[in-house]
Structures are given as C-alpha cells and as structure tokens.
Motif scaffolding. Structure first.
Motif, mmCIF file in Angstrom:
data_model
loop_
_atom_site.group_PDB
_atom_site.id
_atom_site.type_symbol
_atom_site.label_atom_id
_atom_site.label_comp_id
_atom_site.label_asym_id
_atom_site.label_seq_id
_atom_site.Cartn_x
_atom_site.Cartn_y
_atom_site.Cartn_z
ATOM 1 N N SER A 41 0.787 -1.295 0.239
ATOM 2 C CA SER A 41 -0.001 0.020 -0.064
ATOM 3 C C SER A 41 0.961 1.516 0.090
ATOM 4 C CB SER A 41 -0.724 0.137 1.239
ATOM 5 O OG SER A 41 -1.793 -1.264 1.063
ATOM 6 N N ARG A 42 2.175 1.127 -0.731
ATOM 7 C CA ARG A 42 2.798 2.501 -0.772
ATOM 8 C C ARG A 42 2.794 3.085 -2.075
ATOM 9 N NH1 ARG A 42 8.884 0.250 0.197
ATOM 10 N NH2 ARG A 42 9.307 2.693 0.221
ATOM 11 N N THR A 97 -3.085 -0.915 -12.642
ATOM 12 C CA THR A 97 -3.497 -1.346 -11.256
ATOM 13 C C THR A 97 -3.468 -0.178 -10.213
ATOM 14 O OG1 THR A 97 -2.839 -3.573 -11.634
ATOM 15 C CG2 THR A 97 -3.259 -2.598 -9.307
ATOM 16 N N GLN A 98 -2.488 0.662 -10.445
ATOM 17 C CA GLN A 98 -1.927 1.500 -9.403
ATOM 18 C C GLN A 98 -3.195 2.908 -9.872
ATOM 19 O OE1 GLN A 98 0.566 2.789 -6.577
ATOM 20 N NE2 GLN A 98 -1.596 3.697 -6.643
ATOM 21 N N MET A 99 -3.153 3.235 -11.034
ATOM 22 C CA MET A 99 -4.144 4.264 -11.570
ATOM 23 C C MET A 99 -5.601 4.028 -10.984
ATOM 24 S SD MET A 99 -2.257 6.775 -12.179
ATOM 25 C CE MET A 99 -1.377 6.188 -11.071
ATOM 26 N N THR A 100 -5.917 2.790 -11.326
ATOM 27 C CA THR A 100 -7.286 2.366 -10.972
ATOM 28 C C THR A 100 -7.398 2.469 -9.597
ATOM 29 O OG1 THR A 100 -7.359 0.630 -12.777
ATOM 30 C CG2 THR A 100 -9.023 0.236 -10.883
ATOM 31 N N LYS A 101 -6.575 2.023 -8.550
ATOM 32 C CA LYS A 101 -6.784 2.289 -7.140
ATOM 33 C C LYS A 101 -6.892 3.769 -6.562
ATOM 34 C CE LYS A 101 -6.134 -0.873 -5.058
ATOM 35 N NZ LYS A 101 -7.119 -1.952 -4.306
ATOM 36 N N LEU A 155 -5.986 7.093 -17.184
ATOM 37 C CA LEU A 155 -4.573 6.697 -17.297
ATOM 38 C C LEU A 155 -4.522 5.275 -17.154
ATOM 39 C CD1 LEU A 155 -2.843 9.412 -15.091
ATOM 40 C CD2 LEU A 155 -2.810 9.162 -17.539
ATOM 41 N N ALA A 156 -5.535 4.612 -16.335
ATOM 42 C CA ALA A 156 -5.292 3.145 -16.158
ATOM 43 C C ALA A 156 -5.808 2.374 -17.331
ATOM 44 C CB ALA A 156 -6.563 2.930 -15.144
ATOM 45 N N TRP A 157 -6.552 3.135 -18.161
ATOM 46 C CA TRP A 157 -6.926 2.247 -19.534
ATOM 47 C C TRP A 157 -5.822 2.533 -20.521
ATOM 48 C CZ3 TRP A 157 -10.980 -0.393 -21.086
ATOM 49 C CH2 TRP A 157 -11.042 -0.621 -22.398
ATOM 50 N N ILE A 158 -5.033 3.680 -20.630
ATOM 51 C CA ILE A 158 -3.862 3.510 -21.492
ATOM 52 C C ILE A 158 -2.865 2.867 -20.884
ATOM 53 C CG2 ILE A 158 -1.836 5.060 -22.140
ATOM 54 C CD1 ILE A 158 -3.776 7.370 -21.623
ATOM 55 N N ALA A 159 -2.626 2.562 -19.696
ATOM 56 C CA ALA A 159 -1.624 1.579 -19.298
ATOM 57 C C ALA A 159 -1.996 0.210 -19.640
ATOM 58 C CB ALA A 159 -1.250 1.953 -17.769
ATOM 59 N N ALA A 160 -3.347 -0.172 -19.191
ATOM 60 C CA ALA A 160 -3.800 -1.657 -19.599
ATOM 61 C C ALA A 160 -3.642 -1.797 -21.085
ATOM 62 C CB ALA A 160 -5.222 -1.630 -18.995
ATOM 63 N N ASP A 161 -3.766 -0.812 -21.882
ATOM 64 C CA ASP A 161 -3.940 -1.102 -23.315
ATOM 65 C C ASP A 161 -2.567 -1.235 -23.713
ATOM 66 O OD1 ASP A 161 -4.944 -0.833 -26.095
ATOM 67 O OD2 ASP A 161 -3.584 0.728 -26.122
ATOM 68 N N PRO A 164 -2.319 3.517 5.634
ATOM 69 C CA PRO A 164 -3.013 4.879 5.528
ATOM 70 C C PRO A 164 -3.247 5.392 4.058
ATOM 71 C CG PRO A 164 -0.736 4.948 6.044
ATOM 72 C CD PRO A 164 -0.941 3.593 6.244
ATOM 73 N N GLU A 165 -2.189 5.377 3.146
ATOM 74 C CA GLU A 165 -2.694 5.663 1.904
ATOM 75 C C GLU A 165 -3.798 4.817 1.273
ATOM 76 O OE1 GLU A 165 0.745 6.487 -0.831
ATOM 77 O OE2 GLU A 165 2.110 5.815 0.570
ATOM 78 N N GLN A 166 -3.821 3.663 1.320
ATOM 79 C CA GLN A 166 -4.972 2.889 0.681
ATOM 80 C C GLN A 166 -6.383 3.553 1.316
ATOM 81 O OE1 GLN A 166 -4.504 -1.252 0.870
ATOM 82 N NE2 GLN A 166 -6.424 -1.477 -0.084
ATOM 83 N N VAL A 167 -6.300 3.606 2.538
ATOM 84 C CA VAL A 167 -7.779 4.238 3.415
ATOM 85 C C VAL A 167 -7.959 5.517 2.766
ATOM 86 C CG1 VAL A 167 -8.511 4.818 5.492
ATOM 87 C CG2 VAL A 167 -7.388 2.840 5.237
#
Length: 408
Positions: A132-133, A176-180, A186-192, A369-372
C-alpha cells in the motif's frame, strides 16, 4: 464537483447534480426505479449509499461519470517516500508519443539494462504496491517503464521476449495503481499498452493478467457488463492451457474470476456472481493454499474475502457480517488486508454498529494509511457518520476525517 471538495457525501452530490440538471426528485427517482421518499433519504444522508450498482444508476440518470459521484481524489498526497513528482510525471510517461508513432526516432540506448536487475526492480515495485505504498510506486514507475522499453529495444530473440514480458507487467502495475486512486483514463492507457506488449510474447500468463487489468479499468469506469463479458472471453482464451497449468496460470485464472465476481455483483447479477466465485474457488483448490504467484495474492483466503465484498455490493449485509470478521487475512499482502477491512467496516456500519466500524477503519489506517485515504468507501463512511451526529463528532472521528481530507 470532482476535485473541488471531498466534504460532500455521495447523497449530497446526487442532490447537487440533480439541481444542476434541473430535475425534480420525482423525475430522478423515476429514472432509477425508486420512490421519491428513498431519493429524499439518500440526498439527506438517512440512507447509506455505498453500493456501486446503485450509484452507477444514479450517475447514468444524471449523465455524469461514476467518479463524479464517489468523489475520486484528483490529488495524490505527497508522502515521505514519494517525493513531489507523482501523477503528472507518470501521465507524461504513459502519453509519450514516441511509444506509438512510427515516424519518431528510437530512444538512444545509453546503457543496456540487465534483465535480472530489471526483473528484480519490477518485483520490488509490485511488492511496494501490495504494501500500500502508492505514492512511492507512482513516483518510480516512469523510470522503470523507460528502462523496460529500453530493454525491449536493446535485446532480441528470447531476451527481447522476456523484456516485453517485464514491460507488460510494469504497465499492468501502472494500470492497477491508477485504478486504485481513481485515475481511470490513465489506467486504460496503461492496460492497453501492457496488453499490446503481452500479446507479442504469446505467454498466456501475461496475456491473461493484462486482460484482467483491462477488466479492472472497465470496472472503475462503471462499465460492469462489459467487464463481465471480457472475463468470460478471457476465460475461454485460457481454457486450452488449463489441462496441465502452472501455479502462475491458475492464479491468473482464479483472480480473473474474482474480478468478474465484483463486476457481476456491481451489475446486480447474483447468479453470475456465484458462478464466477465458484470458478475462482476451483482454481484456488487446485493451487491448494494461499500464495502470491504473479503478485495476485490468490488462494482460498482471497476467494473468501471476495465473497464478503460481493455480498456487500449486492446488499447482502447478513452474509458480509457472518463471514467478514471471521476471515484471517494476516498472511496476505497489506493491500488485500486493508481492502477486506473496508468491507468489514461497511458491513458494521450497515448494521448501525458504528463503533465497531470506526475501530475497524482505524486499524486499517494504521497499516495502510494511503489506501484508506484513497478509497471512496472510507471517505464516505466517515462523512456519513459525521453528518448523522446530532452534536459534535468525537475527537477520534474528527481527527480521522481531517486525515482523510473530508472535514474542513
């Protein structure tokens, strides 16, 4: 509204957008198949609006993005190990035109990266994500992407295949990070990009893993039915490889169905949710124990926590309450432990056990803490608890609200 304030509940955002659209409560309630009384209680925070299927219906009726209603954060907090260059820097790396145009000159190769060291670098970043960093991962991803791309240009034959595989998994981490943190585009670009790299390798593990990231991007955009179909199509692609599968392929296959179960639950499709969970459980039983193959944290425990998460999405609070608090997640990566804790907090809150919910959320914040901070559930739970208080909130709750940036 997105990016302007985090101090409004989802219900208050619904009311704000409804007024901006010039809609009466009668009209909006009719569009989503609910009563005016229900909508009034939603807008006044007397009904907890935490199921994405319901929120998505309201977003569609209001013609806004899902992220507009759940208030995805537009600002990544600077933390000790992130530095001050985060999302814009990663965005620039993902949108580098030289990666997609045939007329640009190839990047000069100053130093050929070692595939061994590069593999270790990618693994360390995935482990940081699972711890979770998020700020740290976002900061370092651009350089790792650049080195992976350099390796693809520098090597040939089998070494180039391995370099492409590492590039694919690095793009997957970016997705994964951008989705989170709510950066869906950005998540879509990275996944593509990652899927394009994976397909060249012909490796079903890499291809299946990247297709799961595409499904996650669809989920984040509220396209639940499309995500379900993609899961089914990917499973069909993987089927011929499952006669004698590696643990890595079983983990990818099982985690794929866990993603599908969340998509089905958010689409209010109970039968498909059960079908996908059963398929995931079969893969988990074939592996036989919890493991972290291909950074999936997949095994029987991950299946169990998805039973809780899907129950929460479907509104089956009894199932979530019966199962959630009893699951031991201590052996799983931090990201999985915190995500499950949020579901348990949601279940407690739905049963008006606010003290238990707050204790669960605080325990999750201590370890992640970042994830929460970035998850809409934690922010909305805290906002709802505060706005239901007749007097001033307790210092514990107020302090948490300030840390989550939901209280001025």
């Amino acid at each position: 509204m997105r990016g302007m304030t985090n101090t409004l509940t989802i219900g208050e955002r619904v009311a704000w957008y409804r007024r901006r659209r010039g809609m009466s409560q009668d009209v909006l309630a009719g569009l989503v198949g609910r009563t005016v009384d229900w909508l009034s209680k939603v807008e006044n925070d007397r009904i907890e609006l935490d199921r994405l299927s319901v929120i998505k219906n309201l977003a569609d009726a209001l013609d806004v993005a899902l992220g507009d209603l759940i208030a995805e954060p537009s600002l990544m907090e600077w933390v000790a190990d992130s530095g001050t260059k985060t999302i814009p820097r990663l965005s620039a790396a993902l949108m580098d035109y030289r990666l997609i145009t045939p007329v640009s000159s190839p990047s000069p190769i100053a130093e050929m990266p070692s595939l061994v060291s590069l593999a270790q670098e990618v693994d360390e970043l995935w482990q940081a994500y699972q711890a979770s960093r998020f700020g740290y991962v976002t900061t370092l991803l651009p350089e790792t992407l650049s080195r992976c791309q350099t390796a693809v240009e520098a090597y040939d034959s089998d070494d180039q295949v391995q370099a492409r595989r590492l590039l694919a998994f690095t793009y997957q981490l970016a997705a994964t990070q951008m989705t989170k943190i709510g950066e869906v585009e950005l998540a879509w670009i990275a996944a593509d990009r990652g899927l394009a790299a994976a397909r060249i390798t012909g490796d079903p593990v890499a291809i299946g893993s990247l297709l799961r990231s595409v499904a996650h991007a669809l989920l984040a955009a509220g396209r639940f039915r499309e995500a379900m179909q993609l899961i089914q199509d990917t499973a069909s692609y993987l089927d011929p490889h499952l006669s004698d599968p590696s643990p890595e392929l079983l983990a990818v296959h099982g985690t794929l169905f866990l993603t599908g179960s969340m998509a089905a639950a958010r689409a209010n499709d109970t039968d498909t949710t059960r079908t996908f969970l059963k398929a995931a459980d079969e893969s988990a039983q074939r592996i036989g124990q919890d493991a972290n193959h291909v950074w999936t944290a997949f095994g029987p425990t991950n299946v169990a926590i998805h039973r809780v998460a899907t129950a929460g999405e479907l509104g089956n609070v009894q199932v979530a309450m019966d199962l959630g608090p009893r699951i031991d997640t201590s052996a799983l990566p931090m990201e999985r432990r915190v995500r499950h804790a949020l579901e348990v907090a949601r279940a407690y809150s739905s049963w008006n056990r606010t003290d238990d919910a707050l204790s669960t959320l605080l325990a999750a914040e201590r370890i992640g803490p970042e994830q929460v901070r970035y998850h809409f559930l934690s922010r909305q739970l805290v906002l709802t608890w505060i706005k239901r208080q007749k007097g001033r909130p307790s210092s514990t709750l107020a302090d948490l609200a300030h840390r989550l940036k939901v209280l001025d």
